[in-house]
Design a protein around this motif. Structure first.
Motif, PDB file in Angstrom:
ATOM      1  N   ALA A 156       0.838  -1.206   0.000  1.00 58.22           N
ATOM      2  CA  ALA A 156       0.000   0.000   0.000  1.00 58.22           C
ATOM      3  C   ALA A 156       0.870   1.251   0.000  1.00 58.22           C
ATOM      4  N   GLY A 157       1.926   1.244   0.787  1.00 56.42           N
ATOM      5  CA  GLY A 157       2.839   2.389   0.818  1.00 56.42           C
ATOM      6  C   GLY A 157       3.470   2.637  -0.536  1.00 56.42           C
ATOM      7  N   ALA A 158       3.889   1.566  -1.212  1.00 55.56           N
ATOM      8  CA  ALA A 158       4.479   1.708  -2.542  1.00 55.56           C
ATOM      9  C   ALA A 158       3.447   2.211  -3.547  1.00 55.56           C
ATOM     10  N   LEU A 159       2.212   1.744  -3.432  1.00 52.29           N
ATOM     11  CA  LEU A 159       1.155   2.205  -4.334  1.00 52.29           C
ATOM     12  C   LEU A 159       0.846   3.685  -4.112  1.00 52.29           C
ATOM     13  N   VAL A 160       0.849   4.127  -2.862  1.00 51.44           N
ATOM     14  CA  VAL A 160       0.609   5.545  -2.574  1.00 51.44           C
ATOM     15  C   VAL A 160       1.730   6.392  -3.172  1.00 51.44           C
ATOM     16  N   LEU A 161       2.974   5.980  -2.970  1.00 50.55           N
ATOM     17  CA  LEU A 161       4.104   6.741  -3.498  1.00 50.55           C
ATOM     18  C   LEU A 161       4.061   6.803  -5.024  1.00 50.55           C
ATOM     19  N   ALA A 162       3.787   5.669  -5.649  1.00 54.36           N
ATOM     20  CA  ALA A 162       3.706   5.645  -7.111  1.00 54.36           C
ATOM     21  C   ALA A 162       2.539   6.487  -7.604  1.00 54.36           C
ATOM     22  N   SER A 163       1.416   6.419  -6.919  1.00 52.18           N
ATOM     23  CA  SER A 163       0.236   7.205  -7.309  1.00 52.18           C
ATOM     24  C   SER A 163       0.509   8.696  -7.192  1.00 52.18           C
ATOM     25  N   THR A 164       1.237   9.081  -6.149  1.00 53.68           N
ATOM     26  CA  THR A 164       1.574  10.489  -5.957  1.00 53.68           C
ATOM     27  C   THR A 164       2.417  11.009  -7.114  1.00 53.68           C
ATOM     28  N   LEU A 165       3.291  10.169  -7.641  1.00 51.01           N
ATOM     29  CA  LEU A 165       4.138  10.577  -8.766  1.00 51.01           C
ATOM     30  C   LEU A 165       3.422  10.486 -10.114  1.00 51.01           C
ATOM     31  N   ALA A 166       2.618   9.456 -10.296  1.00 49.22           N
ATOM     32  CA  ALA A 166       2.037   9.195 -11.617  1.00 49.22           C
ATOM     33  C   ALA A 166       0.696   9.882 -11.852  1.00 49.22           C
ATOM     34  N   LEU A 167      -0.029  10.175 -10.787  1.00 51.57           N
ATOM     35  CA  LEU A 167      -1.383  10.716 -10.925  1.00 51.57           C
ATOM     36  C   LEU A 167      -1.443  12.110 -10.326  1.00 51.57           C
ATOM     37  N   GLU A 168      -1.732  13.084 -11.150  1.00 46.09           N
ATOM     38  CA  GLU A 168      -1.749  14.486 -10.715  1.00 46.09           C
ATOM     39  C   GLU A 168      -2.786  14.717  -9.613  1.00 46.09           C
ATOM     40  N   GLY A 169      -2.358  15.360  -8.532  1.00 45.37           N
ATOM     41  CA  GLY A 169      -3.261  15.709  -7.440  1.00 45.37           C
ATOM     42  C   GLY A 169      -3.817  14.513  -6.698  1.00 45.37           C
ATOM     43  N   PHE A 170      -3.083  13.422  -6.644  1.00 48.22           N
ATOM     44  CA  PHE A 170      -3.610  12.191  -6.057  1.00 48.22           C
ATOM     45  C   PHE A 170      -4.034  12.363  -4.601  1.00 48.22           C
ATOM     46  N   GLY A 171      -3.250  13.044  -3.798  1.00 43.59           N
ATOM     47  CA  GLY A 171      -3.584  13.218  -2.384  1.00 43.59           C
ATOM     48  C   GLY A 171      -4.923  13.901  -2.180  1.00 43.59           C
ATOM     49  N   GLU A 172      -5.161  14.971  -2.927  1.00 44.00           N
ATOM     50  CA  GLU A 172      -6.424  15.696  -2.811  1.00 44.00           C
ATOM     51  C   GLU A 172      -7.584  14.857  -3.335  1.00 44.00           C
ATOM     52  N   ARG A 173      -7.339  14.151  -4.426  1.00 40.92           N
ATOM     53  CA  ARG A 173      -8.393  13.307  -5.003  1.00 40.92           C
ATOM     54  C   ARG A 173      -8.752  12.162  -4.056  1.00 40.92           C
ATOM     55  N   LEU A 174      -7.742  11.608  -3.376  1.00 38.29           N
ATOM     56  CA  LEU A 174      -7.981  10.540  -2.410  1.00 38.29           C
ATOM     57  C   LEU A 174      -8.818  11.062  -1.241  1.00 38.29           C
ATOM     58  N   ALA A 175      -8.528  12.272  -0.782  1.00 36.05           N
ATOM     59  CA  ALA A 175      -9.292  12.879   0.316  1.00 36.05           C
ATOM     60  C   ALA A 175     -10.752  13.093  -0.093  1.00 36.05           C
ATOM     61  N   ARG A 176     -10.980  13.529  -1.334  1.00 32.52           N
ATOM     62  CA  ARG A 176     -12.359  13.719  -1.814  1.00 32.52           C
ATOM     63  C   ARG A 176     -13.096  12.384  -1.906  1.00 32.52           C
ATOM     64  N   LEU A 177     -12.384  11.338  -2.320  1.00 29.07           N
ATOM     65  CA  LEU A 177     -13.005  10.008  -2.407  1.00 29.07           C
ATOM     66  C   LEU A 177     -13.369   9.509  -1.013  1.00 29.07           C
TER      67      LEU A 177
ATOM     68  N   GLN B 215     -14.197  11.251  -8.504  1.00 30.05           N
ATOM     69  CA  GLN B 215     -14.038  10.258  -7.445  1.00 30.05           C
ATOM     70  C   GLN B 215     -14.111   8.835  -8.003  1.00 30.05           C
ATOM     71  N   GLU B 216     -14.969   8.629  -9.000  1.00 28.13           N
ATOM     72  CA  GLU B 216     -15.058   7.309  -9.623  1.00 28.13           C
ATOM     73  C   GLU B 216     -13.745   6.963 -10.325  1.00 28.13           C
ATOM     74  N   THR B 217     -13.162   7.939 -11.010  1.00 25.88           N
ATOM     75  CA  THR B 217     -11.873   7.726 -11.674  1.00 25.88           C
ATOM     76  C   THR B 217     -10.800   7.378 -10.657  1.00 25.88           C
ATOM     77  N   THR B 218     -10.767   8.095  -9.545  1.00 28.85           N
ATOM     78  CA  THR B 218      -9.787   7.819  -8.490  1.00 28.85           C
ATOM     79  C   THR B 218      -9.989   6.412  -7.930  1.00 28.85           C
ATOM     80  N   ALA B 219     -11.236   6.021  -7.696  1.00 31.32           N
ATOM     81  CA  ALA B 219     -11.519   4.679  -7.184  1.00 31.32           C
ATOM     82  C   ALA B 219     -11.034   3.614  -8.166  1.00 31.32           C
ATOM     83  N   ARG B 220     -11.253   3.831  -9.441  1.00 29.18           N
ATOM     84  CA  ARG B 220     -10.793   2.867 -10.454  1.00 29.18           C
ATOM     85  C   ARG B 220      -9.266   2.815 -10.513  1.00 29.18           C
TER      86      ARG B 220
END
Length: 167
Positions: free
Chosen positions: A64-85, A110-115
């Motif tokens: 999970a930690g590796a997925l969060v780190l990768a998501s933060t780099l690969a997906l723009e605004g991931f932290g904020e999008r995760l909070a909204r989800l 939010q659906e995109t973030t969930a996917r």
């Protein structure tokens, strides 16, 4: 908070891939064993959301930690999008009961973030195209689901093309 480079995430992903190939967790080098980059609350939210989406309580926290780190780099605004989800799931838990996963026109972000979260867990890859980051293979949920039938998952036993013929 330490800044995490793309190279560092790729090193971490390589470490997870190697541990997956071995079929068990190996001792990671000291430099990788220390927690890096992902804030504890973001990791906690990611795991909570992931457990709801995958309907699995036994998700690996290191992965999970590796997925969060990768998501933060690969997906723009991931932290904020995760909070909204997370906020959406807190307000409307019934959204998780829909099949297939569909949140409606008001919640497409939010659906995109969930996917994307589900895609990371099931395929082991976060992002797409040139921004894609490979995190794991054998530890991806899609391969773990078939591990009792295909060991190692998705490899053919026998000559090339032998899978075409009935056993």
């Amino acid at each position: 908070m330490a800044t995490l480079s793309r190279r560092r995430v790729i090193q971490l992903a390589g470490g997870f891939a190697l541990t997956g190939v071995a079929g068990r967790w190996l001792t990671l080098p000291e430099a990788w064993a220390e927690p890096v980059g992902a804030p504890a609350d973001e990791l906690s939210d990611f795991l909570e959301i992931s457990r709801k989406l995958t309907q699995r309580d036994e998700l690996d926290e290191h992965l999970a930690g590796a997925l969060v780190l990768a998501s933060t780099l690969a997906l723009e605004g991931f932290g904020e999008r995760l909070a909204r989800l997370k906020a959406l799931f807190d307000q409307r838990p019934a959204l998780l009961e829909r099949s297939p996963l569909a949140f409606g026109d008001d919640f497409t972000d939010q659906e995109t973030t969930a996917r994307q979260v589900l895609g990371g867990w099931y395929t082991g890859v976060v992002g797409s195209g040139e921004q894609a980051i490979y995190v794991t293979y054998l530890n991806a949920l899609a391969n773990r689901l078939v591990a009792d039938k295909l060991v190692p998952p998705s490899f053919s036993y026998g000559p090339c093309g032998s899978w075409r013929h009935a056993p």
